[in-house]
Design an enzyme around this catalytic site. Structure first.
Site, PDB file in Angstrom:
ATOM      1  N   LYS A 143      19.821 -26.769  43.889  1.00 45.65           N
ATOM      2  CA  LYS A 143      21.197 -27.027  44.336  1.00 45.65           C
ATOM      3  C   LYS A 143      21.633 -28.451  44.044  1.00 45.65           C
ATOM      4  O   LYS A 143      22.800 -28.696  43.775  1.00 45.65           O
ATOM      5  CB  LYS A 143      21.316 -26.795  45.852  1.00 45.65           C
ATOM      6  N   LYS A 193      23.135 -13.398  39.287  1.00 50.10           N
ATOM      7  CA  LYS A 193      23.420 -12.749  40.556  1.00 50.10           C
ATOM      8  C   LYS A 193      24.938 -12.711  40.810  1.00 50.10           C
ATOM      9  O   LYS A 193      25.638 -13.665  40.473  1.00 50.10           O
ATOM     10  CB  LYS A 193      22.745 -13.567  41.671  1.00 50.10           C
ATOM     11  N   LYS A 210      29.807 -15.353  45.149  1.00 42.55           N
ATOM     12  CA  LYS A 210      31.158 -15.688  45.586  1.00 42.55           C
ATOM     13  C   LYS A 210      31.635 -16.985  44.953  1.00 42.55           C
ATOM     14  O   LYS A 210      32.816 -17.298  45.002  1.00 42.55           O
ATOM     15  CB  LYS A 210      31.222 -15.779  47.118  1.00 42.55           C
TER      16      LYS A 210
END
Ligand code: TRP
Length: 339
Positions: free
Chosen positions: A119, A202, A205
């Protein structure tokens, strides 16, 4: 040594940070609803708002996302009478136990967490301390209920393993057998939903293209259009699962069909072998609309009464605290905090 027999208990959490997708539904919400009816285990489901703020969240959007996530749980069949459903910040024991676990977990363990590294990349110096400590809070979420089973996606497996390490080290350090060693219940490949534009990524959102995902708030037209426009290859569906090898987009649509219809991918292949996508996609679109439209309709109905949602969360938090408070008390006692 105090010997404890841990009654089986399921805990899982979802971050209220943005909208819900078909991936959240098939990988988590649908399974969570099924788990409350099987195995006689108590099920505890949490909207982890404290986790969400490890990266900055607009306060109004955070509150909205928390309520929408709760509506998503309810619309997917999680029942507040069967499961304990609440948001994390209303049960202060999570944060209190997390502090103790910050003092149990080692820097070396935390530095190995691949999600933090992925991240933050080169910007780790600028990440919040909370983002680094996040897996210790996750361990507290689980262990404040002595949860034994944690359904999560593959990406959270390392964090559940850390939870086990924290439980073991705590028990060793204090010479107790207090925290259970939790089992991850990893979602199968068949319920991992991939992007409709790229079968190797994947469904997310945060993908810039809305065509890459089905949102749980999408209406029938949007669902149908996104499936009809999903990326595929020119070949027909194979007559065996092996024939999906090297065809990630085809495999994804077969998996989605299977998960929505409660079939195995093998059964879907057996029924649709040899079909062109021009035939298969409309069947999948019809199935998806039939299963998902009632959910989006129910979510928007629920969102019209936020006070009702807030009451459900408040009641859930009260029930959660009944379990969490004595476990925190006992933890403080074990550690030597004067009560
Ligand atoms: N970290 C999880 C995620 O991002 C969410 C989460 C927080 C969680 N606490 C948890 C999942 C406890 C399972 C159990 O998906």
């Amino acid at each position: 040594m105090t010997e404890v027999v841990h009654t089986p208990r399921v805990f899982s959490g979802i971050q209220p940070s943005g909208g819900l997708t078909l991936g959240n539904y098939l990988g988590a919400l649908k399974r969570f609803a099924e788990m409350q009816d099987t195995g006689g285990m108590q099920t505890i489901y949490c909207m982890v708002d404290l986790h969400a703020i490890t990266v900055w969240q607009d306060p109004d959007k955070l509150a909205h996302a928390t309520r929408e996530l709760c509506a998503g749980f309810l619309a997917s069949g999680v029942e507040p009478e069967k499961s304990i459903l609440f948001n994390q910040s209303q049960v202060a024991e999570h944060a209190q136990l997390a502090w103790i676990f910050n003092c149990v977990a080692r820097m070396g363990w935390m530095k190995r967490m691949t999600q933090f590294k992925d991240k933050t990349g080169k910007n780790a110096e600028n990440a919040s301390l909370g983002l680094f400590a996040y897996p210790a809070l996750m361990a507290a979420d689980i262990l404040i209920y002595h949860a034994t089973h944690v359904p999560v996606g593959e990406d959270q497996k390392q964090h559940v393993e850390l939870t086990r390490d924290i439980a073991i080290k705590f028990n060793n350090d204090y010479g107790v057998d207090f925290f259970p060693v939790t089992e991850p219940v990893i979602e199968g490949a068949a319920t991992r939903v991939m992007s409709l534009r790229d079968g190797s990524k994947k469904m997310s959102k945060s993908d810039p293209s809305d065509m890459s995902r089905i949102n749980l708030t999408d209406d029938a037209d949007a669902i149908s259009k996104k499936i009809r426009k999903a990326k595929t290859d020119p070949d027909p569906l194979p007559d065996s699962i092996e024939g999906l090898e090297g065809r990630p987009e085809a495999r994804n649509l077969v998996n989605i069909y299977a998960a929505l219809a409660d079939l195995t991918p093998e059964q879907v292949i057996a029924e649709h072998a040899g079909q062109q996508f021009g035939t298969f996609k409309p069947s999948l679109a019809d199935l998806a609309v039939a299963k998902l439209e009632p959910i989006s309709t129910e979510m928007s109905r629920l969102m019209q009464d936020p006070a009702e949602i807030d009451m459900i969360l408040r009641r859930g938090a009260m029930r959660a605290r009944e379990i969490a408070a004595p476990i925190l008390e006992r933890t403080y006692e074990i550690v030597g905090m004067v009560r």
